[in-house]
Design a protein around this motif. Structure first.
Motif, PDB file in Angstrom:
ATOM      1  N   THR A 133      26.373  41.471  23.609  1.00 45.36           N
ATOM      2  CA  THR A 133      26.930  42.559  22.653  1.00 45.36           C
ATOM      3  C   THR A 133      28.365  42.561  22.724  1.00 45.36           C
ATOM      4  N   PRO A 134      29.251  42.914  21.899  1.00 44.17           N
ATOM      5  CA  PRO A 134      30.557  42.842  21.838  1.00 44.17           C
ATOM      6  C   PRO A 134      31.490  43.605  22.711  1.00 44.17           C
ATOM      7  N   TYR A 135      30.885  44.600  23.379  1.00 47.85           N
ATOM      8  CA  TYR A 135      31.484  45.462  24.293  1.00 47.85           C
ATOM      9  C   TYR A 135      30.462  46.376  25.242  1.00 47.85           C
ATOM     10  N   ASP A 136      30.961  46.907  26.287  1.00 49.52           N
ATOM     11  CA  ASP A 136      30.039  47.640  27.025  1.00 49.52           C
ATOM     12  C   ASP A 136      30.372  49.133  26.811  1.00 49.52           C
ATOM     13  N   ALA A 137      29.477  49.569  25.950  1.00 52.51           N
ATOM     14  CA  ALA A 137      29.592  50.859  25.284  1.00 52.51           C
ATOM     15  C   ALA A 137      29.617  52.056  26.576  1.00 52.51           C
TER      16      ALA A 137
ATOM     17  N   VAL B  75      30.901  41.884  38.559  1.00 54.58           N
ATOM     18  CA  VAL B  75      32.244  41.430  38.029  1.00 54.58           C
ATOM     19  C   VAL B  75      32.637  42.293  37.013  1.00 54.58           C
ATOM     20  N   GLN B  76      31.721  42.959  36.219  1.00 51.43           N
ATOM     21  CA  GLN B  76      32.031  43.980  35.096  1.00 51.43           C
ATOM     22  C   GLN B  76      32.604  45.279  35.845  1.00 51.43           C
ATOM     23  N   ALA B  77      31.958  45.567  36.713  1.00 49.68           N
ATOM     24  CA  ALA B  77      32.548  46.733  37.477  1.00 49.68           C
ATOM     25  C   ALA B  77      34.105  46.602  37.972  1.00 49.68           C
TER      26      ALA B  77
ATOM     27  N   ASP C 230      35.190  43.044  27.551  1.00 53.00           N
ATOM     28  CA  ASP C 230      34.395  42.654  26.170  1.00 53.00           C
ATOM     29  C   ASP C 230      33.999  41.270  26.303  1.00 53.00           C
ATOM     30  N   ALA C 231      34.686  40.342  26.587  1.00 52.03           N
ATOM     31  CA  ALA C 231      34.331  38.944  26.562  1.00 52.03           C
ATOM     32  C   ALA C 231      33.049  38.788  27.577  1.00 52.03           C
ATOM     33  N   TRP C 232      33.181  39.416  28.841  1.00 50.15           N
ATOM     34  CA  TRP C 232      32.442  39.254  29.997  1.00 50.15           C
ATOM     35  C   TRP C 232      30.683  39.966  29.520  1.00 50.15           C
ATOM     36  N   THR C 233      31.064  40.913  28.621  1.00 46.35           N
ATOM     37  CA  THR C 233      29.572  41.489  28.052  1.00 46.35           C
ATOM     38  C   THR C 233      29.152  40.652  27.066  1.00 46.35           C
TER      39      THR C 233
ATOM     40  N   ARG D  19      46.020  37.622  24.806  1.00 42.51           N
ATOM     41  CA  ARG D  19      44.827  36.527  25.140  1.00 42.51           C
ATOM     42  C   ARG D  19      45.163  35.120  25.393  1.00 42.51           C
ATOM     43  N   ASP D  20      46.663  34.735  25.382  1.00 44.15           N
ATOM     44  CA  ASP D  20      46.991  33.482  25.837  1.00 44.15           C
ATOM     45  C   ASP D  20      47.000  33.434  27.463  1.00 44.15           C
ATOM     46  N   LEU D  21      46.997  34.556  27.952  1.00 44.78           N
ATOM     47  CA  LEU D  21      46.874  34.409  29.381  1.00 44.78           C
ATOM     48  C   LEU D  21      45.589  35.071  29.815  1.00 44.78           C
ATOM     49  N   PHE D  22      45.302  36.312  29.605  1.00 44.18           N
ATOM     50  CA  PHE D  22      44.067  36.805  29.875  1.00 44.18           C
ATOM     51  C   PHE D  22      43.034  36.757  29.169  1.00 44.18           C
ATOM     52  N   ASP D  23      42.047  35.323  29.296  1.00 45.17           N
ATOM     53  CA  ASP D  23      41.070  35.292  28.737  1.00 45.17           C
ATOM     54  C   ASP D  23      39.813  34.645  29.677  1.00 45.17           C
ATOM     55  N   LEU D  24      38.697  34.401  28.950  1.00 43.91           N
ATOM     56  CA  LEU D  24      37.541  33.751  29.807  1.00 43.91           C
ATOM     57  C   LEU D  24      38.016  32.619  30.763  1.00 43.91           C
ATOM     58  N   ARG D  25      38.855  31.858  30.364  1.00 46.41           N
ATOM     59  CA  ARG D  25      39.038  30.642  31.126  1.00 46.41           C
ATOM     60  C   ARG D  25      40.033  31.306  32.321  1.00 46.41           C
ATOM     61  N   TRP D  26      40.840  31.981  32.232  1.00 46.73           N
ATOM     62  CA  TRP D  26      41.677  32.845  33.243  1.00 46.73           C
ATOM     63  C   TRP D  26      40.664  33.463  34.214  1.00 46.73           C
ATOM     64  N   LEU D  27      39.588  34.019  33.715  1.00 47.10           N
ATOM     65  CA  LEU D  27      38.607  34.780  34.627  1.00 47.10           C
ATOM     66  C   LEU D  27      37.764  33.802  35.277  1.00 47.10           C
ATOM     67  N   GLU D  28      37.230  32.660  34.467  1.00 43.83           N
ATOM     68  CA  GLU D  28      36.478  31.696  35.388  1.00 43.83           C
ATOM     69  C   GLU D  28      37.386  31.126  36.416  1.00 43.83           C
ATOM     70  N   ARG D  29      38.611  30.784  36.047  1.00 45.43           N
ATOM     71  CA  ARG D  29      39.621  30.114  37.459  1.00 45.43           C
ATOM     72  C   ARG D  29      39.453  31.068  38.468  1.00 45.43           C
ATOM     73  N   GLN D  30      39.750  32.068  38.265  1.00 43.65           N
ATOM     74  CA  GLN D  30      39.835  33.286  39.485  1.00 43.65           C
ATOM     75  C   GLN D  30      38.162  33.374  40.068  1.00 43.65           C
ATOM     76  N   LEU D  31      37.039  33.561  39.153  1.00 40.86           N
ATOM     77  CA  LEU D  31      35.830  33.364  39.940  1.00 40.86           C
ATOM     78  C   LEU D  31      35.744  32.157  40.708  1.00 40.86           C
ATOM     79  N   GLN D  32      36.021  31.037  40.105  1.00 48.12           N
ATOM     80  CA  GLN D  32      36.104  29.857  41.176  1.00 48.12           C
ATOM     81  C   GLN D  32      36.811  30.023  42.478  1.00 48.12           C
ATOM     82  N   LEU D  33      37.762  30.138  42.212  1.00 49.44           N
ATOM     83  CA  LEU D  33      38.667  30.657  43.602  1.00 49.44           C
ATOM     84  C   LEU D  33      37.885  31.795  44.550  1.00 49.44           C
TER      85      LEU D  33
END
Length: 371
Positions: free
Chosen positions: A203-207, A269-271, A194-197, A241-255
């Motif tokens: 849009t708030p989610y990937d219908a 990334v969405q897939a 949802d956050a990535w979409t 969300r304290d763990l799995f949020d966009l900040r977590w994803l951004e760190r993963q993508l940077q790595l």
């Protein structure tokens, strides 16, 4: 004698408030008599998200947001009563979860925003809430709370079942005949997708998973995401969300970019995020409920056709259906659980399962705010 309760739920997907009017007979068998949904505005959703990390003047912001949320909860109660034709005086109690903005059982607290006194004043019905705190005080995670309800409502004497809720976070309940009930948060459900979409499509989610369907899962990225230590933790465990949020994803993508010298497309990334949900859920089921013959899905993820197809492929030989097959539509399950928890409180019966949360024993969950 039939008793009526109202359950309210707004989850980590931040789409809005679900309300259900539930009738319980003397034996505790339930039937949903009405429902309502009050959506969150974009502004309200942004305000909730902004309170997830520490920030400026957050005490005042949180208090004001709790009042706003409570007015929406009141609106949802009034709508479900209007639709059913039942007067407020006929309802024993409202069960309200509130809106989680921090979940830190390791630090001894969890925080759900709601002004329960304001809600009781607004709807004119006894209100029960703050269901998680007592379990945490007893050494538990305070979550997930729904497995006790799943056991009471969906257990079978002959069929090994998993009840899988895919909201912002995914959680499962293992209902295996002759065995203790277990359950835990498996990790991200819809939250990261949802956050990535929202970031890339607005849009708030990937219908129905249409956007994820256009991309390709990146095996190397998926493998890296699954290295998150949470997935290897043994239950009891809970997350948010304290763990799995966009900040977590951004760190993963940077790595990932540093490791592979490539920048994955947003669609890929969405897939991959969809497969992260599929794989983390299916691995949890294989490890903790291998004897289950059927998985019944509820929550917003049950409406994602591409996600459901991925789960079916990842769980061969297991019957995959939604909770509609067990008598409760996918969008009613969590709100109904909080009507059930309200009734447990009124009846002075335990609402937690220590084997699920890790609490030192069963506890009466919640607090009462009289009308």
């Amino acid at each position: 004698m039939t008793e009526y309760y109202i359950g309210l739920m707004s989850g980590t997907s931040l789409d809005g408030v679900d309300a259900v009017l539930v009738a319980f007979d003397e034996g505790g068998k339930l039937a949903v008599q009405g429902e309502a949904f009050v959506p969150f505005s974009d502004v309200l959703r942004a305000e909730v998200l902004a309170l997830q990390p520490a920030g400026y003047n957050e005490l005042d912001r949180a208090a004001r947001l709790a009042n706003t949320l409570s007015d929406l909860y009141t609106q949802a109660v009034r709508q479900v009563l209007d639709h059913s034709g039942l007067p407020a005086s006929a309802v024993v109690a409202v069960g309200c979860h509130g809106q989680t903005v921090r979940h830190a059982p390791q630090a001894g607290y969890t925080l759900q925003l709601v002004n329960l006194a304001r809600l009781a004043e607004g709807c004119g019905i006894d209100v029960t809430g703050d269901f998680r705190s007592r379990d945490i005080a007893a050494g538990g995670q305070g979550a997930p709370l729904v497995p006790a309800f799943h056991h009471a409502t969906f257990a079978s004497a002959t069929e090994g079942r998993v009840i899988l809720n895919i909201g912002g976070i995914a959680n499962l309940t293992c209902l295996l005949p002759g065995e203790a009930v277990t359950g835990f948060d498996t990790g991200p459900g819809n939250m990261l997708m949802d956050a990535w979409t929202l970031r890339h499509l607005g849009t708030p989610y990937d219908a129905s998973g249409r956007w994820a369907r256009q991309g390709h899962c990146l095996p190397a990225l998926l493998e890296q995401l699954l290295e998150e230590p949470y997935f290897r933790m043994k239950p009891p465990k809970s997350t948010g969300r304290d763990l799995f949020d966009l900040r977590w994803l951004e760190r993963q993508l940077q790595l990932f970019r540093a490791r592979h010298a490539m920048d994955p497309s947003p669609t890929d990334v969405q897939a991959t995020l969809m497969q992260l949900t599929v794989q983390s859920v299916s691995q949890a089921i294989r490890h903790h409920a291998a004897a289950a013959k059927a998985v019944y899905v509820c929550g917003g993820g049950a409406r994602n056709d591409w996600l459901m197809q991925g789960l079916a492929e990842a769980l061969p030989g297991v019957q995959l259906a939604t909770t509609q097959a067990l008598g409760l539509p996918v969008h009613q399950v969590e709100a109904t659980a909080f009507a059930w928890l309200a009734r447990q409180f009124v009846k002075r019966q335990a609402g937690n399962l220590p084997a699920v949360t890790g609490a030192t024993g069963t506890r009466l969950l919640g607090a009462l705010y009289p009308a």
